[in-house]
Design a protein around this motif. Structure first.
Motif, short mmCIF file in Angstrom:
data_model
loop_
_atom_site.label_atom_id
_atom_site.label_comp_id
_atom_site.label_asym_id
_atom_site.label_seq_id
_atom_site.Cartn_x
_atom_site.Cartn_y
_atom_site.Cartn_z
N TYR A 246 0.83 -1.21 0.00
CA TYR A 246 0.00 0.00 0.00
C TYR A 246 0.86 1.26 0.00
CZ TYR A 246 -3.27 3.59 1.54
OH TYR A 246 -4.01 4.75 1.63
N GLN A 250 1.32 4.31 -2.90
CA GLN A 250 1.02 5.71 -2.60
C GLN A 250 2.20 6.63 -2.92
OE1 GLN A 250 -2.20 6.70 -1.54
NE2 GLN A 250 -2.43 4.57 -2.21
N PRO A 530 -5.32 5.38 4.84
CA PRO A 530 -5.30 6.59 4.02
C PRO A 530 -4.97 7.86 4.80
CG PRO A 530 -7.16 5.22 3.41
CD PRO A 530 -6.59 4.64 4.66
N ALA A 533 -1.24 7.80 5.36
CA ALA A 533 -0.52 8.12 4.11
C ALA A 533 -0.59 9.63 3.83
CB ALA A 533 -1.09 7.33 2.94
#
Length: 570
Positions: A246, A250, A530, A533
């Motif tokens: 992930y 990103q 999220p 991130a």
């Protein structure tokens, strides 16, 4: 020390090591001391005895009313207790057995708590062991009393019980097999498959640099420091729930430590060696590969997060400014409320455990697994027994279950120092912890911190993780997420039934007690990944071209494809 004294010590250690193999590493002396402390004090408190007798009489009255068919006041199981969820437990003899058991649980919980004069540690041990003994005789554990077992046996004409016997025989054969059991999901094939290269290796770790998945990346790389009590690929499971995958998607350059699985040759490796040859060696490699002008986002999980906090405090003391941010995932820095794992941390228990580790040079993975299973015996022992042997259900391991089978060992010296200095004495939180021979302070860490606690964590309770805000008054974003120690961290976007709470603490803000924090933080549905991130991106520079793999001129050349070699040590 004279030869005679050393021989006497060796004899004691050998005896304790033999005892540990029989008791799973638990000190019978520690248990005896705790129960004696409780028994002597409660025997000298007639008022407490009268209170317990009154409760017992009331319970017998309610049970008698239930048995005779009169109205009574039922007790309900705790929300996390799923043993009696089946509707069959609500009627007939099964309902009476449940009420009798729940009242026995409540009685012994009351009897072993708040007994004046008993030390807090001994009280926790007595309460825990009483609960464990009661769990053994829970009505759900007896097939003749369990309506769910009886119903399935009837529906399958006894095939479920026959299959359960076959499962039991297979497990007994597997336990007697001295060979390491194969994993259902294999690292490098089914899990831990994010592309990358091992760019550095020493006697303690392999450092993996993952291949970029975007045309440009943030200039600040991420270093992931997992715990060496587990294999690193808890953070790189299947592609859909891999944290590493992930982060790469990103637009981050990601490095991850893969720790060596210790053996007897590493018996004298210290906790500071893990900092020096572990996190600091990894940071040096990343600096050489990405450039001295690039700061580093450091992330630590569980014990790796505790090590990272020690590393960050040491770097702050030594004016090493390479860190951009620090993220701690279910990692403790203050151990005064370290949960039920504290049950195994007393002077008597640690002395016994030291002797057990001394004989082999490490703490065996099965000894650690047994301790963790005891903390959640209902879920990890008894419910598994019922499902597999009484209901005849087969295991269908997923990636997380397969990883859980891939246990590791702990070096003798390091584990002893970790338990004594952190758990027992709380040196890190209280400013006594020494790194490289000099004291450090968590208050000296001045980079932004992102801290994760999980709601049902038995290993690092979130209120314990939250205590970092009392030790550091800087920029701290605290997130409380649903799930436990593993599932709360492996909480990828799209995972159903996930939520989290988040609040930021800026320098100068007043401290908020944890219960008030929980009520003030807004609850958001979904994964916290999220938000993390985005937080990392906000503390990063403008994207640039990805760095090269390794730095051959500086001695960091690719040594092989991820997941490397240390991951296969079992």
């Amino acid at each position: 020390m004279s030869d005679q004294t050393e021989q006497c010590n060796t004899l004691d250690r050998a005896l304790h090591a033999a005892q540990a193999r029989l008791t799973g590493g638990l000190s019978m002396a520690a248990l005896a001391i705790a129960w004696t402390d409780w028994a002597l004090h409660i025997a000298d408190q007639p008022g407490q005895q009268m209170k317990l007798a009154r409760q017992a009489a009331q319970d017998w009255t309610e049970l008698s009313r239930q048995a005779l068919g009169f109205p009574f006041k039922p007790l309900n199981p705790e929300p996390q207790d799923h043993r009696f969820k089946d509707p069959g437990w609500q009627q007939g003899p099964a309902a009476f057995a449940v009420q009798a058991f729940l009242r026995a649980e409540r009685f012994w919980d009351t009897a072993t708590k708040d007994t004046a004069g008993v030390s807090g540690k001994n009280e926790r041990i007595v309460n825990f062991t009483a609960r464990q003994m009661l769990d053994v005789v829970a009505p759900s554990n007896f097939p003749g009393c369990n309506p769910e077992v009886l119903a399935k046996a009837q529906a399958t004409s006894g095939e479920s019980l026959r299959q359960g016997v076959r499962n039991l025989v297979a497990d007994l054969r597997s336990a007697s097999n001295t060979k390491t059991q194969p994993l259902p999901m294999k690292p490098g094939k089914d899990v831990a498959i994010t592309p990358g290269q091992v760019v550095f290796r020493n006697d303690l770790l392999e450092l993996i640099q993952y291949a970029p998945a975007t045309e440009s990346v943030r200039p600040e790389p991420i270093l992931i420091v997992p715990a060496w009590i587990m294999k690193y690929y808890i953070l790189d499971l299947s592609p859909h729930n891999s944290m590493v995958n992930y982060l790469v998607s990103q637009g981050f350059t990601v490095f991850c430590i893969s720790w060596r699985n210790p053996d007897a040759s590493m018996r004298d490796v210290s906790l500071d060696d893990y900092r020096r040859l572990g996190t600091m060696a990894a940071l040096d490699a990343i600096t050489a590969i990405c450039g001295a002008d690039k700061k580093i986002h450091a992330t630590g999980y569980c014990l790796g997060g505790t090590l990272l906090s020690i590393t960050a405090a040491t770097m702050a003391r030594d004016h090493d400014e390479r860190l951009a941010t620090v993220t701690l995932l279910a990692a403790q820095t203050d151990f005064t409320e370290a949960g039920e794992l504290q049950l195994f941390i007393t002077d008597a228990q640690l002395h016994f455990l030291d002797d057990a580790m001394w004989s082999q040079g490490y703490l065996d993975a099965q000894q650690m697994a047994g301790a963790f299973q005891m903390l959640r015996a209902n879920d990890l022992v008894w419910s598994q027994m019922i499902r597999r042997y009484y209901l005849g259900e087969e295991d269908h391991p997923n990636d997380l279950m397969s990883w859980n089978m891939d246990a590791t060992r702990m070096p003798y010296r390091m584990h002893s120092e970790y338990l004594r200095k952190l758990f027992l004495n709380n040196d890190l939180a209280e400013g006594r912890f020494e790194s490289d021979g000099r004291k450090i302070s968590l208050a000296d860490i001045h980079v932004p911190l992102f801290v994760i606690g999980t709601e049902t964590d038995h290993i690092a309770p979130w209120r314990s993780v939250y205590k970092l805000q009392q030790l550091n008054s800087g920029d701290i974003t605290f997130v409380l997420t649903s799930g436990g120690h593993n599932a709360g961290v492996v909480s990828e976007p799209g995972h159903p039934h996930r939520h989290f709470r988040k609040l930021e603490h800026k320098p100068g803000d007043l401290s908020i007690p944890p219960d008030e924090w929980q009520s003030q933080a807004n609850c958001e549905e979904g994964s916290w990944w999220p938000d993390w991130a985005a937080w990392l991106a906000n503390h990063s520079g403008t994207p640039i071209n990805p760095p090269q793999t390794g730095a051959p001129k500086a001695g960091y050349k690719p040594l092989g494809h991820a997941p490397g070699t240390y991951i296969f040590q079992r």
